[in-house]
Design an enzyme around this catalytic site. Structure first.
Site, PDB file in Angstrom:
ATOM      1  N   SER A   1      -0.220   2.938  -0.838  1.00 19.48           N
ATOM      2  CA  SER A   1       1.052   3.397  -1.375  1.00 19.48           C
ATOM      3  C   SER A   1       1.294   2.838  -2.782  1.00 19.48           C
ATOM      4  CB  SER A   1       2.176   3.025  -0.401  1.00 19.48           C
ATOM      5  OG  SER A   1       3.346   3.725  -0.679  1.00 19.48           O
TER       6      SER A   1
ATOM      7  N   ASP B   1       1.746  14.108   2.924  1.00 19.63           N
ATOM      8  CA  ASP B   1       2.194  12.715   2.855  1.00 19.63           C
ATOM      9  C   ASP B   1       3.699  12.682   3.092  1.00 19.63           C
ATOM     10  OD1 ASP B   1       3.100  10.210   2.055  1.00 19.63           O
ATOM     11  OD2 ASP B   1       1.809  10.096   0.299  1.00 19.63           O
TER      12      ASP B   1
ATOM     13  N   HIS C   1       1.156   8.586   6.078  1.00 20.14           N
ATOM     14  CA  HIS C   1       1.143   8.002   4.729  1.00 20.14           C
ATOM     15  C   HIS C   1      -0.154   7.202   4.600  1.00 20.14           C
ATOM     16  CE1 HIS C   1       2.840   6.957   0.900  1.00 20.14           C
ATOM     17  NE2 HIS C   1       3.041   5.677   1.206  1.00 20.14           N
TER      18      HIS C   1
END
Length: 464
Positions: free
Chosen positions: A244, A340, A407
């Site tokens: 991330s 995502d 994610h």
């Protein structure tokens, strides 16, 4: 109590803390932190034993190591506490190889949001859990992580709010410490010393001064080596990874990481769910671009971005992954879900963009999206594919882009390497990354659109 139970309890405790503190003002920060907890919670609840075995699980809990002399150096979390990392020593054939992982957790874009953030584990080491579970690509169990299990592994905690790229000149009496770049440099220096301390042929030739503004006088040692023969005694293989916002950081610092290591070493970088898109939301607003502009201005991030990009466009544009990747010379691998959910929640359908709640159920569970909403999601996916398409011809860039509603995927054993892992062309993420890293074959895997892939672990937030 088993490590799995410990992890579950920590997740639930942190979830309750974040829910109690939830406000619209700090939505972006809380949402980004929550997604990491929710991802692990969902997968652990679905299959509590999927990443752990009784005989090996205890070795996967790794304590926190705070930076020494952090105050004198000026390497501080947002609240002034000590940054740090978790380190597991390699063994056997992996004893000279290194895998570094940069933790993710969003960004803060204002004094108010950073002030809130410093009361959490994403802005202060005082709130960080320790020890932490090393799973997925950090696992030391060969059956769960066949190609990297015996490497030296480091998880670097994230507490600066700007992808390890903030600069202290921007603090201006705010009571906050924007030290991301200094944290990066200092931790790299410490890890270099850990990895090289037992190399008998190491010769320190130079110490280069890196000066922080007047209120701190910092001298960081940058190591150079005398001959090619000495290089392999230090590091043979190195992989910088991140999830991330940490994935974005792995791109920002990728070439610098390569320059820190010997010329004889194989050095590559991986971004997991770190390819954030410069796309408009469903109302036509450039929400993410505006947010990045605030982050860059608040924390002075431009100083850590590529000069070639800054010469052509505004700094906030240069923070997007596609612009960073254009200037990276080190080999890079992208692990990214085409759906995502963080980007769907915060770029495509951000807070306040859906007043009639048409997206409410869809945002929580992709199976609840009707045909019209799926068309919008598939257009968002198409934007991703168009953006990465310009990197298809670069042999040094690999990619695994699945069509999952998730994610980050590399630190979760269930999604990294297991019988139930997501696959494209019958290849898991772990196998694909290893094929690319060890130059076994070119890896450019792009999945078909949802719902074609039955191996996906699509998160359902109505069940958490």
């Amino acid at each position: 109590m088993s490590p799995c139970s410990i992890t579950n309890n920590l997740l639930l405790r942190n979830l309750s803390i974040f829910f109690r503190k939830w406000t619209t003002k700090v939505y972006t920060i809380a949402a980004f932190a929550l997604i990491l907890f929710l991802s692990y919670a969902f997968l652990i609840r679905s299959n509590p034993d999927s990443t752990l075995s009784p005989s090996t699980s205890t070795s996967l809990l790794i304590p926190f190591t705070p930076l020494t002399n952090f105050k004198q150096i000026g390497a501080l979390c947002l609240d002034g506490s000590a940054p740090g990392y978790h380190f597991q020593k390699g063994f056997g054939s992996g004893s000279r190889n290194w895998l570094l992982h940069l933790e993710g957790g969003g960004w803060c874009s204002s004094i108010a949001s950073c002030s809130y953030r410093k009361t959490t584990a994403l802005g202060s080491s005082n709130y960080m859990d320790s020890p932490v579970l090393f799973s997925g690509m950090l696992s030391s169990v060969a059956s769960q992580n066949p190609d990297f299990f015996n490497w030296n592994k480091v998880k670097i905690r994230y507490c600066d709010g700007a992808s390890f790229a903030g600069h202290p000149e921007s603090e201006k009496g705010s009571g906050l410490f924007f030290r991301g770049q200094i944290i990066w440099e200092t931790i790299m220096n410490e890890i270099l010393s850990i990895g090289m301390s037992k190399a008998k042929q190491l010769i320190l030739l130079e110490q280069k001064a890196i000066i922080v503004p007047s209120f701190y006088h910092l001298r960081i040692s940058v190591y150079r080596f005398s001959s090619q023969e000495n290089l392999h005694a230090v590091a043979q293989l190195a992989l910088l990874t991140g999830c991330s916002a940490g994935g974005l950081a792995s791109l920002i610092h990728c070439d610098n990481f390569r320059h820190l290591l010997p010329k004889g070493a194989t050095v590559k970088c991986l971004a997991d769910a770190g390819f954030f898109l410069d796309e408009k939301d469903i109302l036509g607003n450039s929400t993410m671009k505006s947010f990045y502009k605030d982050v860059v201005q608040l924390q002075g991030v431009a100083k850590s971005l590529h000069k070639k990009c800054l010469a052509k466009m505004e700094p906030s544009k240069c923070l997007f992954s596609s612009e960073i990747l254009k200037n990276i010379k080190t080999p890079v691998f992208l692990v990214h879900p085409a759906y995502d959910f963080w980007q769907i929640h915060n770029i495509l359908v951000p807070q306040g963009s859906d007043p009639h709640h048409r997206w409410k159920s869809c945002r929580l569970n992709i199976q609840s999206c009707d045909a019209n909403l799926m068309d919008t999601l598939n257009s968002f996916r198409s934007s991703l594919l168009r953006t990465v398409n310009e990197f298809q011809q670069r042999k040094d860039i690999g990619m695994f882009i699945d069509s999952c509603f998730i994610h980050c995927q590399t630190l979760i054993g269930e999604t990294w390497y297991s019988p139930n892992s997501p696959k494209i062309n019958n290849k898991t993420i772990a196998e694909s990354v290893a094929d690319w890293f060890f130059d076994r074959q070119a890896v450019k895997l792009i999945d078909c659109p949802y719902p074609c892939n039955p191996t996906c672990h699509n998160l359902d937030f109505t069940r958490v």
